[in-house]
Scaffold this motif. Sequence first.
Motif, PDB file in Angstrom:
ATOM      1  N   PRO A  28       0.931  -0.979  -0.278  1.00  0.00           N
ATOM      2  CA  PRO A  28       0.048   0.083  -0.225  1.00  0.00           C
ATOM      3  C   PRO A  28       0.811   1.266  -0.149  1.00  0.00           C
ATOM      4  O   PRO A  28       1.824   1.374   0.367  1.00  0.00           O
ATOM      5  CB  PRO A  28      -0.881  -0.162   1.021  1.00  0.00           C
ATOM      6  CG  PRO A  28      -0.787  -1.634   1.690  1.00  0.00           C
ATOM      7  CD  PRO A  28       0.729  -2.241   1.206  1.00  0.00           C
ATOM      8  N   LEU A  29       0.271   2.481  -0.530  1.00  0.00           N
ATOM      9  CA  LEU A  29       1.075   3.412  -0.697  1.00  0.00           C
ATOM     10  C   LEU A  29       1.388   4.041   0.546  1.00  0.00           C
ATOM     11  O   LEU A  29       2.759   4.599   0.704  1.00  0.00           O
ATOM     12  CB  LEU A  29       0.334   4.619  -1.367  1.00  0.00           C
ATOM     13  CG  LEU A  29       0.902   6.043  -1.676  1.00  0.00           C
ATOM     14  CD1 LEU A  29       2.058   6.093  -2.340  1.00  0.00           C
ATOM     15  CD2 LEU A  29      -0.295   7.003  -2.344  1.00  0.00           C
ATOM     16  N   ASP A  30       0.536   3.942   1.770  1.00  0.00           N
ATOM     17  CA  ASP A  30       0.941   4.608   2.760  1.00  0.00           C
ATOM     18  C   ASP A  30       2.033   3.891   3.643  1.00  0.00           C
ATOM     19  O   ASP A  30       2.927   4.378   4.225  1.00  0.00           O
ATOM     20  CB  ASP A  30      -0.213   4.882   3.758  1.00  0.00           C
ATOM     21  CG  ASP A  30      -0.955   3.324   4.064  1.00  0.00           C
ATOM     22  OD1 ASP A  30      -0.644   2.445   3.343  1.00  0.00           O
ATOM     23  OD2 ASP A  30      -1.626   3.205   5.259  1.00  0.00           O
ATOM     24  N   GLU A  31       2.269   2.569   3.241  1.00  0.00           N
ATOM     25  CA  GLU A  31       3.278   1.837   3.775  1.00  0.00           C
ATOM     26  C   GLU A  31       4.609   2.203   3.224  1.00  0.00           C
ATOM     27  O   GLU A  31       5.748   2.237   3.824  1.00  0.00           O
ATOM     28  CB  GLU A  31       3.001   0.313   3.655  1.00  0.00           C
ATOM     29  CG  GLU A  31       4.085  -0.471   4.650  1.00  0.00           C
ATOM     30  CD  GLU A  31       3.708  -1.916   4.275  1.00  0.00           C
ATOM     31  OE1 GLU A  31       4.692  -2.868   4.375  1.00  0.00           O
ATOM     32  OE2 GLU A  31       2.353  -2.443   4.396  1.00  0.00           O
ATOM     33  N   ARG A  32       4.702   2.338   1.690  1.00  0.00           N
ATOM     34  CA  ARG A  32       5.558   2.643   0.924  1.00  0.00           C
ATOM     35  C   ARG A  32       6.117   4.078   1.467  1.00  0.00           C
ATOM     36  O   ARG A  32       7.263   4.217   1.594  1.00  0.00           O
ATOM     37  CB  ARG A  32       5.462   2.652  -0.397  1.00  0.00           C
ATOM     38  CG  ARG A  32       5.423   1.397  -1.091  1.00  0.00           C
ATOM     39  CD  ARG A  32       5.102   1.425  -2.447  1.00  0.00           C
ATOM     40  NE  ARG A  32       3.572   1.667  -2.771  1.00  0.00           N
ATOM     41  CZ  ARG A  32       3.090   2.037  -3.817  1.00  0.00           C
ATOM     42  NH1 ARG A  32       4.042   2.344  -4.902  1.00  0.00           N
ATOM     43  NH2 ARG A  32       1.870   2.426  -4.066  1.00  0.00           N
ATOM     44  N   VAL A  33       5.389   4.879   1.684  1.00  0.00           N
ATOM     45  CA  VAL A  33       5.711   6.330   2.024  1.00  0.00           C
ATOM     46  C   VAL A  33       6.546   6.210   3.741  1.00  0.00           C
ATOM     47  O   VAL A  33       7.371   6.912   3.895  1.00  0.00           O
ATOM     48  CB  VAL A  33       4.290   7.268   2.124  1.00  0.00           C
ATOM     49  CG1 VAL A  33       4.772   8.658   2.812  1.00  0.00           C
ATOM     50  CG2 VAL A  33       4.051   7.547   0.698  1.00  0.00           C
ATOM     51  N   GLU A  34       5.668   5.324   4.442  1.00  0.00           N
ATOM     52  CA  GLU A  34       6.282   5.352   5.599  1.00  0.00           C
ATOM     53  C   GLU A  34       7.739   4.722   5.781  1.00  0.00           C
ATOM     54  O   GLU A  34       8.515   5.199   6.524  1.00  0.00           O
ATOM     55  CB  GLU A  34       5.179   4.584   6.827  1.00  0.00           C
ATOM     56  CG  GLU A  34       5.808   4.722   8.143  1.00  0.00           C
ATOM     57  CD  GLU A  34       6.033   5.991   8.625  1.00  0.00           C
ATOM     58  OE1 GLU A  34       7.030   6.040   9.431  1.00  0.00           O
ATOM     59  OE2 GLU A  34       5.321   6.848   8.332  1.00  0.00           O
ATOM     60  N   ARG A  35       7.899   3.793   4.885  1.00  0.00           N
ATOM     61  CA  ARG A  35       9.339   3.151   4.756  1.00  0.00           C
ATOM     62  C   ARG A  35      10.267   4.116   4.398  1.00  0.00           C
ATOM     63  O   ARG A  35      11.469   4.269   5.076  1.00  0.00           O
ATOM     64  CB  ARG A  35       9.247   2.126   3.758  1.00  0.00           C
ATOM     65  CG  ARG A  35       8.528   0.831   4.339  1.00  0.00           C
ATOM     66  CD  ARG A  35       8.643  -0.220   3.258  1.00  0.00           C
ATOM     67  NE  ARG A  35       7.916  -1.455   3.642  1.00  0.00           N
ATOM     68  CZ  ARG A  35       7.743  -2.601   3.023  1.00  0.00           C
ATOM     69  NH1 ARG A  35       8.477  -2.693   1.796  1.00  0.00           N
ATOM     70  NH2 ARG A  35       7.256  -3.698   3.494  1.00  0.00           N
ATOM     71  N   VAL A  36      10.069   4.966   3.338  1.00  0.00           N
ATOM     72  CA  VAL A  36      10.999   5.914   2.858  1.00  0.00           C
ATOM     73  C   VAL A  36      11.017   7.090   4.027  1.00  0.00           C
ATOM     74  O   VAL A  36      12.236   7.341   4.340  1.00  0.00           O
ATOM     75  CB  VAL A  36      10.471   6.738   1.696  1.00  0.00           C
ATOM     76  CG1 VAL A  36      11.535   7.834   1.402  1.00  0.00           C
ATOM     77  CG2 VAL A  36      10.304   5.584   0.490  1.00  0.00           C
ATOM     78  N   ARG A  37       9.847   7.558   4.487  1.00  0.00           N
ATOM     79  CA  ARG A  37       9.967   8.566   5.846  1.00  0.00           C
ATOM     80  C   ARG A  37      10.952   7.999   6.813  1.00  0.00           C
ATOM     81  O   ARG A  37      12.041   8.819   7.476  1.00  0.00           O
ATOM     82  CB  ARG A  37       8.626   8.743   6.365  1.00  0.00           C
ATOM     83  CG  ARG A  37       8.652   9.960   7.371  1.00  0.00           C
ATOM     84  CD  ARG A  37       7.086  10.382   7.795  1.00  0.00           C
ATOM     85  NE  ARG A  37       6.368  10.406   6.644  1.00  0.00           N
ATOM     86  CZ  ARG A  37       5.967  11.753   6.212  1.00  0.00           C
ATOM     87  NH1 ARG A  37       6.877  12.644   6.583  1.00  0.00           N
ATOM     88  NH2 ARG A  37       5.264  11.751   5.386  1.00  0.00           N
ATOM     89  N   ARG A  38      11.018   6.765   7.368  1.00  0.00           N
ATOM     90  CA  ARG A  38      11.761   6.169   8.370  1.00  0.00           C
ATOM     91  C   ARG A  38      13.381   5.913   7.695  1.00  0.00           C
ATOM     92  O   ARG A  38      14.096   6.406   8.691  1.00  0.00           O
ATOM     93  CB  ARG A  38      11.528   4.516   8.768  1.00  0.00           C
ATOM     94  CG  ARG A  38      11.899   4.006   9.852  1.00  0.00           C
ATOM     95  CD  ARG A  38      11.109   2.830  10.146  1.00  0.00           C
ATOM     96  NE  ARG A  38      10.586   2.080   9.114  1.00  0.00           N
ATOM     97  CZ  ARG A  38       9.395   1.659   8.776  1.00  0.00           C
ATOM     98  NH1 ARG A  38       8.267   2.443   9.339  1.00  0.00           N
ATOM     99  NH2 ARG A  38       8.984   0.932   7.728  1.00  0.00           N
ATOM    100  N   GLN A  39      13.314   5.768   6.615  1.00  0.00           N
ATOM    101  CA  GLN A  39      14.802   5.938   6.058  1.00  0.00           C
ATOM    102  C   GLN A  39      15.357   7.360   6.060  1.00  0.00           C
ATOM    103  O   GLN A  39      16.807   7.438   6.207  1.00  0.00           O
ATOM    104  CB  GLN A  39      15.068   5.195   4.470  1.00  0.00           C
ATOM    105  CG  GLN A  39      14.789   3.819   4.543  1.00  0.00           C
ATOM    106  CD  GLN A  39      14.437   3.176   3.206  1.00  0.00           C
ATOM    107  OE1 GLN A  39      13.827   3.993   2.339  1.00  0.00           O
ATOM    108  NE2 GLN A  39      14.977   2.257   2.820  1.00  0.00           N
ATOM    109  N   LEU A  40      14.495   8.269   5.869  1.00  0.00           N
ATOM    110  CA  LEU A  40      14.967   9.636   5.852  1.00  0.00           C
ATOM    111  C   LEU A  40      15.470  10.044   7.164  1.00  0.00           C
ATOM    112  O   LEU A  40      16.418  10.716   7.673  1.00  0.00           O
ATOM    113  CB  LEU A  40      14.054  10.676   5.368  1.00  0.00           C
ATOM    114  CG  LEU A  40      13.660  10.629   3.768  1.00  0.00           C
ATOM    115  CD1 LEU A  40      12.510  11.390   3.509  1.00  0.00           C
ATOM    116  CD2 LEU A  40      14.891  11.203   3.313  1.00  0.00           C
ATOM    117  N   LYS A  41      14.774   9.565   8.084  1.00  0.00           N
ATOM    118  CA  LYS A  41      14.948   9.875   9.586  1.00  0.00           C
ATOM    119  C   LYS A  41      16.345   9.166  10.076  1.00  0.00           C
ATOM    120  O   LYS A  41      17.054   9.715  10.895  1.00  0.00           O
ATOM    121  CB  LYS A  41      13.762   9.432  10.601  1.00  0.00           C
ATOM    122  CG  LYS A  41      12.535  10.381  10.351  1.00  0.00           C
ATOM    123  CD  LYS A  41      11.360   9.852  11.191  1.00  0.00           C
ATOM    124  CE  LYS A  41      10.234  10.872  11.011  1.00  0.00           C
ATOM    125  NZ  LYS A  41       9.210  10.315  11.926  1.00  0.00           N
TER     126      LYS A  41
END
Length: 91
Positions: free
Chosen positions: A47-60
């Motif tokens: 799901p899009l929201d999970e992909r977004v959260e993964r990238v957000r976590r990698q940025l952090k």
Amino acid sequence: MTDFAPYFCVETAVIIPFEQLSSDALQGLIEDFVTRDGTDYGMEEIPLDERVERVRRQLKQGTVVIVFDTATESVTLLTRQDYDQLTRHGI
């Protein structure tokens, strides 16, 4: 993520800290990135929201960086390792 390397010039590329973007701008940037043609997540659709959260976590975590090319005014995301390798070799 090195597939996006040709879209920026090492001499004019700068890392933009994700904290400097508004939450809406960051969300849009991440969504654009994870929905680009050529992004493949294997046999299972994520799901899009999970992909977004993964990238957000990698940025952090600092394992992914936002790269802005001042010459072309384009932006992409790269792994920190890919960015370091590209800048080290002047690609």
